[in-house]
Design an enzyme around this catalytic site. Structure first.
Site, PDB file in Angstrom:
ATOM      1  N   ASP A   1      61.671 -85.968  53.304  1.00 14.27           N
ATOM      2  CA  ASP A   1      61.928 -84.623  52.775  1.00 14.27           C
ATOM      3  C   ASP A   1      62.219 -84.707  51.269  1.00 14.27           C
ATOM      4  O   ASP A   1      63.032 -83.931  50.755  1.00 14.27           O
ATOM      5  CB  ASP A   1      63.085 -83.964  53.537  1.00 14.27           C
ATOM      6  CG  ASP A   1      63.173 -82.469  53.305  1.00 14.27           C
ATOM      7  OD1 ASP A   1      62.227 -81.891  52.745  1.00 14.27           O
ATOM      8  OD2 ASP A   1      64.204 -81.872  53.681  1.00 14.27           O
TER       9      ASP A   1
ATOM     10  N   HIS B   1      64.984 -81.801  42.464  1.00 17.26           N
ATOM     11  CA  HIS B   1      65.471 -80.749  41.559  1.00 17.26           C
ATOM     12  C   HIS B   1      66.136 -81.475  40.399  1.00 17.26           C
ATOM     13  O   HIS B   1      66.676 -82.565  40.584  1.00 17.26           O
ATOM     14  CB  HIS B   1      66.494 -79.846  42.260  1.00 17.26           C
ATOM     15  CG  HIS B   1      65.941 -79.102  43.439  1.00 17.26           C
ATOM     16  ND1 HIS B   1      65.124 -78.000  43.324  1.00 17.26           N
ATOM     17  CD2 HIS B   1      66.074 -79.330  44.774  1.00 17.26           C
ATOM     18  CE1 HIS B   1      64.795 -77.568  44.532  1.00 17.26           C
ATOM     19  NE2 HIS B   1      65.350 -78.353  45.431  1.00 17.26           N
TER      20      HIS B   1
HETATM   21  O1  DOR Z   1      66.733 -79.158  51.044  1.00 20.11           O
HETATM   22  C1  DOR Z   1      65.581 -78.796  51.100  1.00 20.11           C
HETATM   23  N1  DOR Z   1      64.812 -78.742  49.994  1.00 20.11           N
HETATM   24  N2  DOR Z   1      65.057 -78.429  52.272  1.00 20.11           N
HETATM   25  C2  DOR Z   1      63.859 -77.836  52.352  1.00 20.11           C
HETATM   26  O2  DOR Z   1      63.476 -77.468  53.423  1.00 20.11           O
HETATM   27  C3  DOR Z   1      63.060 -77.591  51.143  1.00 20.11           C
HETATM   28  C4  DOR Z   1      63.411 -78.547  50.101  1.00 20.11           C
HETATM   29  C5  DOR Z   1      62.841 -78.175  48.751  1.00 20.11           C
HETATM   30  O3  DOR Z   1      61.624 -77.937  48.696  1.00 20.11           O
HETATM   31  O4  DOR Z   1      63.576 -78.146  47.782  1.00 20.11           O
END
Ligand code: DOR
Length: 435
Positions: A301, A305
């Site tokens: 995952d 950011h």
């Molecule tokens: O924490 C997360 N970030 N969960 C998600 O489902 C999407 C992901 C993101 O794309 O930032």
């Protein structure tokens, strides 16, 4: 195609045993494995007795292209993957625009062909009204449904819309299972708290369980192939242990195995993700679920950011952590500590995801299989260092943690892509196909 000879390796067999020897790659496949191969190849690598593994397949990453390339793009994300021994990835549709029709999928495939160092596949994202597109657009590894809202605008939270998607078509459906209505109600209930730990209270275990129950019920009703993404709670593990149809698979993220709510004090919003990190008893249940096969495999995952974004006060801080670059060393370090075996690592990170998504000839070191490989150093421990990360956002929630199992070389389709700390120019991955 050039021949690549890898000499003097400890080769991992799919059953977890190890043989010492040489391996010859030709035309992108493993042509021969033998105790000694004496031919003159175009390139010869001395493996120095290090451990050669099948390249990892990461079946859930977010690489941000198009739309948020300042966080990551298909080039930087795939280079981070290769550095971490990940030779193939499946990427999520919550880009901007989202990947919810053929034109957007074609655009991603075109961009990937230009810049991806690893092999690539893409999900098509479901909306309440793109049923034809999700069933027709291709090539795609599956349909992604956000049952709860996360980064981006994709969301299908109405029961009737979900039912329509499950009832029509046969393609794999992968769900982000969190109950949107419950999350909204709890956000209101906890609105006076601004500490980031409230994230795990708002999106609580019950929010995940409710959505997973609904997805399972729909999958059973329509006998529809279902994959449950990033399982995070002991309740979901227990539910699946009681009742998991043969056509359902589930995955877990290293973050949910190795981090828990006690880490908010140290990491703050760096540890904020969806579904959130949970309690130590959830960590333990997820490990147990992996060991007994209730959970089929591991994804990261990877959700980059920037640190600047992560420093915003909750709830403006975005959810997600980078992970594609550290998953293999993290898990190999766990293996060395006795928490799992080499056979399990390969099942969870290599041939397990390949089997679930119908990716042929990947995930095992066998003659005739694809030459996607990573040579790892199981001797020298080195800490994760933010400043050494290849992901564009240059941080990791595991910064400072000492790990073994860092890749020395990573090979994609018989080409050396990662060479002792550097990405080689000119290597490109290929589009994955799904049977
Ligand atoms: O924490 C997360 N970030 N969960 C998600 O489902 C999407 C992901 C993101 O794309 O930032």
């Amino acid at each position: 195609m050039p021949k690549l000879l890898i000499r003097n390796a400890r080769l991992a067999r799919p059953d977890g045993s190890i043989i010492e020897g040489d391996l010859l790659c030709h035309d992108g496949v493993i042509e021969r494995i033998a105790a000694q191969i004496s031919i003159s190849a175009d390139e010869t690598l001395d493996a120095g007795g290090n451990l050669l593994l099948p390249g990892v397949i990461d079946p859930q990453v977010h690489f941000r292209e198009p739309g948020r390339e300042y966080k990551e793009d298909l080039g930087s994300g795939s280079r981070a993957a290769i550095k971490g021994g990940v030779t193939s990835f499946l990427e999520m549709p919550n880009t901007d625009p989202s990947t919810s029709n053929q034109a957007a999928l074609d655009d991603k495939l075109r961009r990937a062909a230009e810049k991806c160092v690893a092999n690539y596949g893409f999900f098509i994202g479901a909306t309440p009204d793109n049923l034809d597109e999700v069933n027709r657009a291709g090539p795609a590894c599956g349909i992604k449904i956000f049952m709860g809202a996360s980064t981006g605008s994709l969301l299908v939270d109405k029961a009737e819309d979900l039912e329509r998607i499950f009832a029509n078509g046969s393609r794999l459906i992968a769900v982000h299972a969190e109950d949107e209505a419950r999350i909204r109600a709890r956000r209101e209930q906890f609105k006076d708290r601004t500490d980031v730990a409230v994230h795990s209270d708002i999106r609580d275990n019950q929010s995940a369980l409710l959505a997973t129950e609904l997805a399972l019920a729909l999958s059973r009703k329509y006998r529809r192939r279902l994959h449950i993404l990033h399982l995070s709670t002991h309740e979901e593990v227990e539910l699946l242990r009681r009742d998991k149809p043969a056509w359902v698979t589930a995955e877990v993220i290293p973050n949910h195995l190795l981090l828990n709510v006690n880490d908010y004090a140290r990491l703050g919003a760096l540890a904020q993700m969806n579904p959130p990190i949970r309690r130590p008893e959830d960590n333990a249940a997820l490990w147990a679920g992996l060991h007994d096969g209730v959970i089929d495999f591991i994804a990261t995952d990877h959700a980059p950011h920037t640190l600047e974004e992560k420093r915003k006060p909750y709830p403006q801080s975005p959810a997600g952590m980078p992970g594609v670059e550290t998953s293999l060393p993290l898990m190999l370090t766990e293996m060395k500590a006795g928490r799992c075996t080499l056979a399990e690592i390969q099942k969870w990170m290599c041939h397990g995801p390949a089997a679930a998504y119908g990716i042929r000839n990947k995930g095992k070191i066998l003659e005739g299989w694809d030459a996607d490989l990573t040579l790892v150093d199981m001797v020298h421990a080195r800490p994760v260092r933010n400043e050494e990360m290849f992901t564009r956002v240059r941080w990791s929630p595991f910064n400072g943690r000492k790990l073994i199992g860092w890749p020395i070389y990573t090979i994609v389709g018989g080409q050396v892509a990662f060479d002792r700390g550097k990405i080689r120019d000119g290597v490109r991955g290929r589009p994955l196909s799904f049977t």
